[in-house]
Design a protein around this motif. Sequence first.
Motif, PDB file in Angstrom:
ATOM      1  N   LYS A  24      46.505  14.780  60.649  1.00  0.00           N
ATOM      2  CA  LYS A  24      46.243  15.319  59.311  1.00  0.00           C
ATOM      3  C   LYS A  24      46.367  16.831  59.376  1.00  0.00           C
ATOM      4  O   LYS A  24      45.708  17.482  60.189  1.00  0.00           O
ATOM      5  N   LEU A  25      47.241  17.374  58.572  1.00  0.00           N
ATOM      6  CA  LEU A  25      47.436  18.825  58.538  1.00  0.00           C
ATOM      7  C   LEU A  25      46.468  19.424  57.532  1.00  0.00           C
ATOM      8  O   LEU A  25      46.586  19.186  56.335  1.00  0.00           O
ATOM      9  N   THR A  26      45.523  20.169  58.017  1.00  0.00           N
ATOM     10  CA  THR A  26      44.522  20.742  57.117  1.00  0.00           C
ATOM     11  C   THR A  26      44.920  22.123  56.627  1.00  0.00           C
ATOM     12  O   THR A  26      44.565  22.507  55.527  1.00  0.00           O
ATOM     13  N   THR A  27      45.665  22.866  57.441  1.00  0.00           N
ATOM     14  CA  THR A  27      46.086  24.201  57.048  1.00  0.00           C
ATOM     15  C   THR A  27      47.498  24.452  57.550  1.00  0.00           C
ATOM     16  O   THR A  27      47.799  24.200  58.710  1.00  0.00           O
ATOM     17  N   THR A  28      48.343  24.878  56.663  1.00  0.00           N
ATOM     18  CA  THR A  28      49.670  25.332  57.074  1.00  0.00           C
ATOM     19  C   THR A  28      49.917  26.674  56.390  1.00  0.00           C
ATOM     20  O   THR A  28      49.236  27.037  55.436  1.00  0.00           O
ATOM     21  N   ASN A  29      50.880  27.384  56.866  1.00  0.00           N
ATOM     22  CA  ASN A  29      51.212  28.663  56.237  1.00  0.00           C
ATOM     23  C   ASN A  29      52.403  28.505  55.295  1.00  0.00           C
ATOM     24  O   ASN A  29      53.046  29.463  54.937  1.00  0.00           O
ATOM     25  N   TYR A  30      52.655  27.243  54.901  1.00  0.00           N
ATOM     26  CA  TYR A  30      53.820  26.962  54.069  1.00  0.00           C
ATOM     27  C   TYR A  30      53.408  26.057  52.918  1.00  0.00           C
ATOM     28  O   TYR A  30      53.028  24.911  53.129  1.00  0.00           O
ATOM     29  N   ARG A  31      53.467  26.570  51.708  1.00  0.00           N
ATOM     30  CA  ARG A  31      53.105  25.764  50.530  1.00  0.00           C
ATOM     31  C   ARG A  31      54.048  24.586  50.386  1.00  0.00           C
ATOM     32  O   ARG A  31      55.244  24.700  50.605  1.00  0.00           O
ATOM     33  N   GLY A  32      53.501  23.444  50.025  1.00  0.00           N
ATOM     34  CA  GLY A  32      54.309  22.261  49.774  1.00  0.00           C
ATOM     35  C   GLY A  32      54.551  21.408  50.999  1.00  0.00           C
ATOM     36  O   GLY A  32      55.199  20.363  50.899  1.00  0.00           O
ATOM     37  N   PHE A  33      54.033  21.825  52.164  1.00  0.00           N
ATOM     38  CA  PHE A  33      54.248  21.045  53.382  1.00  0.00           C
ATOM     39  C   PHE A  33      53.478  19.739  53.284  1.00  0.00           C
ATOM     40  O   PHE A  33      52.382  19.693  52.720  1.00  0.00           O
ATOM     41  N   PRO A  34      54.027  18.633  53.804  1.00  0.00           N
ATOM     42  CA  PRO A  34      53.355  17.329  53.710  1.00  0.00           C
ATOM     43  C   PRO A  34      51.958  17.324  54.331  1.00  0.00           C
ATOM     44  O   PRO A  34      51.628  18.169  55.164  1.00  0.00           O
ATOM     45  N   ASP A  35      51.173  16.334  53.940  1.00  0.00           N
ATOM     46  CA  ASP A  35      49.769  16.235  54.345  1.00  0.00           C
ATOM     47  C   ASP A  35      49.569  15.856  55.800  1.00  0.00           C
ATOM     48  O   ASP A  35      48.559  16.226  56.401  1.00  0.00           O
ATOM     49  N   ALA A  36      50.475  15.059  56.356  1.00  0.00           N
ATOM     50  CA  ALA A  36      50.222  14.518  57.685  1.00  0.00           C
ATOM     51  C   ALA A  36      51.515  14.232  58.436  1.00  0.00           C
ATOM     52  O   ALA A  36      52.597  14.163  57.833  1.00  0.00           O
ATOM     53  N   LEU A  37      51.367  14.053  59.728  1.00  0.00           N
ATOM     54  CA  LEU A  37      52.458  13.635  60.599  1.00  0.00           C
ATOM     55  C   LEU A  37      52.143  12.256  61.150  1.00  0.00           C
ATOM     56  O   LEU A  37      50.987  11.954  61.440  1.00  0.00           O
ATOM     57  N   ILE A  38      53.166  11.443  61.293  1.00  0.00           N
ATOM     58  CA  ILE A  38      53.056  10.184  62.023  1.00  0.00           C
ATOM     59  C   ILE A  38      54.006  10.315  63.202  1.00  0.00           C
ATOM     60  O   ILE A  38      55.212  10.496  63.016  1.00  0.00           O
ATOM     61  N   ILE A  39      53.444  10.255  64.405  1.00  0.00           N
ATOM     62  CA  ILE A  39      54.238  10.424  65.616  1.00  0.00           C
ATOM     63  C   ILE A  39      54.267   9.086  66.354  1.00  0.00           C
ATOM     64  O   ILE A  39      53.219   8.534  66.698  1.00  0.00           O
ATOM     65  N   THR A  40      55.480   8.585  66.587  1.00  0.00           N
ATOM     66  CA  THR A  40      55.633   7.262  67.198  1.00  0.00           C
ATOM     67  C   THR A  40      55.947   7.345  68.682  1.00  0.00           C
ATOM     68  O   THR A  40      56.163   6.329  69.321  1.00  0.00           O
ATOM     69  N   GLY A  41      55.989   8.493  69.220  1.00  0.00           N
ATOM     70  CA  GLY A  41      56.369   8.689  70.616  1.00  0.00           C
ATOM     71  C   GLY A  41      57.621   9.533  70.658  1.00  0.00           C
ATOM     72  O   GLY A  41      57.595  10.682  71.070  1.00  0.00           O
ATOM     73  N   CYS A  47      54.429  12.783  56.177  1.00  0.00           N
ATOM     74  CA  CYS A  47      53.887  11.878  55.157  1.00  0.00           C
ATOM     75  C   CYS A  47      53.095  12.667  54.124  1.00  0.00           C
ATOM     76  O   CYS A  47      52.132  13.356  54.456  1.00  0.00           O
ATOM     77  N   GLU A  48      53.515  12.557  52.882  1.00  0.00           N
ATOM     78  CA  GLU A  48      52.800  13.151  51.749  1.00  0.00           C
ATOM     79  C   GLU A  48      51.956  12.040  51.125  1.00  0.00           C
ATOM     80  O   GLU A  48      52.477  11.022  50.689  1.00  0.00           O
ATOM     81  N   ILE A  49      50.650  12.219  51.104  1.00  0.00           N
ATOM     82  CA  ILE A  49      49.734  11.219  50.565  1.00  0.00           C
ATOM     83  C   ILE A  49      49.496  11.510  49.088  1.00  0.00           C
ATOM     84  O   ILE A  49      49.098  12.615  48.721  1.00  0.00           O
TER      85      ILE A  49
END
Length: 105
Positions: A24-41, A47-49
């Motif tokens: 879950k991305l709580t803070t980024t320095n870029y407006r509009g960046f998606p909410d979370a990452l899903i990393i499969t390996g 992922c934008e929720i």
Amino acid sequence: MTPAQKVASDIIKLCKANNWLWVKLTTTNYRGFPDALIITGSNTYFCEIKAKKDTIKPVQYTVHEMLNQEVERCFVARGVEDVERFMVERGYKLNKADKKTICLF
């Protein structure tokens, strides 16, 4: 729990069931960046929720387009079904999340 938090909770359960990392991305320095990452390996997806009635802001749409320039890796999830569909389209076989799985934020 808000509708978007419920969506996120269900997605986290799906990620745990499939041994994917949810960030879950709580803070980024870029407006509009998606909410979370899903990393499969070997792959990372953005992922934008959104709750069912939420809308994508223009800046979010622009960022999503930028992230999807070469390969579609950014998507909007309005429910766990959207994540399931996105991942199956990329060849992943899914383990369904157990309804008893506990999700802590």
